[in-house]
Design a protein around this motif. Sequence first.
Motif, mmCIF file in Angstrom:
data_model
loop_
_atom_site.group_PDB
_atom_site.id
_atom_site.type_symbol
_atom_site.label_atom_id
_atom_site.label_comp_id
_atom_site.label_asym_id
_atom_site.label_seq_id
_atom_site.Cartn_x
_atom_site.Cartn_y
_atom_site.Cartn_z
ATOM 1 N N TYR A 261 1.096 -0.517 -0.191
ATOM 2 C CA TYR A 261 -0.131 -0.263 0.540
ATOM 3 C C TYR A 261 0.906 1.067 -0.277
ATOM 4 O O TYR A 261 2.264 0.956 0.377
ATOM 5 C CB TYR A 261 -0.938 0.109 1.587
ATOM 6 N N ILE A 262 0.369 1.872 -0.866
ATOM 7 C CA ILE A 262 1.023 3.461 -0.320
ATOM 8 C C ILE A 262 0.220 4.407 0.326
ATOM 9 O O ILE A 262 -0.715 4.915 0.740
ATOM 10 C CB ILE A 262 1.030 4.361 -1.741
ATOM 11 N N LEU A 263 0.562 5.066 1.477
ATOM 12 C CA LEU A 263 0.478 5.587 2.766
ATOM 13 C C LEU A 263 0.986 7.027 2.394
ATOM 14 O O LEU A 263 1.707 7.298 2.591
ATOM 15 C CB LEU A 263 0.141 5.508 3.900
ATOM 16 N N GLU A 264 0.371 7.958 2.787
ATOM 17 C CA GLU A 264 0.159 9.702 3.018
ATOM 18 C C GLU A 264 0.504 10.116 4.030
ATOM 19 O O GLU A 264 -0.442 10.282 4.359
ATOM 20 C CB GLU A 264 0.098 10.179 1.676
ATOM 21 N N LYS A 265 0.942 11.651 4.076
ATOM 22 C CA LYS A 265 0.723 11.974 5.793
ATOM 23 C C LYS A 265 0.829 13.417 5.125
ATOM 24 O O LYS A 265 2.562 14.033 4.848
ATOM 25 C CB LYS A 265 1.151 12.484 6.688
ATOM 26 N N GLN A 266 0.250 14.223 5.430
ATOM 27 C CA GLN A 266 0.514 15.864 5.186
ATOM 28 C C GLN A 266 1.058 16.648 6.385
ATOM 29 O O GLN A 266 -0.255 15.830 7.506
ATOM 30 C CB GLN A 266 -0.591 16.636 5.146
ATOM 31 N N LEU A 267 2.575 17.076 6.249
ATOM 32 C CA LEU A 267 2.563 17.389 7.544
ATOM 33 C C LEU A 267 1.978 18.696 8.034
ATOM 34 O O LEU A 267 1.336 19.661 6.957
ATOM 35 C CB LEU A 267 4.373 17.244 7.136
ATOM 36 N N ASN A 268 2.463 18.830 9.264
ATOM 37 C CA ASN A 268 2.176 21.108 9.883
ATOM 38 C C ASN A 268 2.573 21.615 9.287
ATOM 39 O O ASN A 268 3.612 21.549 8.563
ATOM 40 C CB ASN A 268 2.436 20.925 10.814
#
Length: 165
Positions: free
Chosen positions: A158-165
């Motif tokens: 799976y490819i996962l992504e998170k937006q950083l602050n």
Amino acid sequence: MPSFSIKHATVADIPEIIAIQEKTWEPTYGDILTKEQIDFMFEKIYSHESLLRQFTVEQHYFLILLNDHKPEGFASVSGEGPEKFKLHKIYVLPSTQGTGAGKYLLAETEKYAESVGGKTLVLNVNRYNKARGFYEKMGFAVTGEEDIPIGPFWMNDYILEKQLN
């Protein structure tokens, strides 16, 4: 009570990284990959030469998790484009799991990526790896799937992504 800190790794720390990986690789993947694939990937990704190339040519940045000044985990990230970083590796010793070590190491890795201009952090996780739940609890979301050939084997991720602050 754990006392965590981060050491910014250099090529001199490659033996420490290999030692941690030798203790984490089998417990992490033993139930989802064959022994042949584990051995092949370990040699391909964690040989001294491969890690040296990751440090020097591929520009991976390694952080080592210390617990009371003892190395108990590591992570590596690299730039993947404007404001985008990829988390290539994050492992903590099985004996350290469940202590908050993974959360601490991931948070410090995110802070590093942000400090050098990162706004997004992406990673791949094996579709059968229970770590997916950890990443989702930490704010990552699945954005796709990817099948990657590695020698005669496949990584089904799976490819996962998170937006950083």
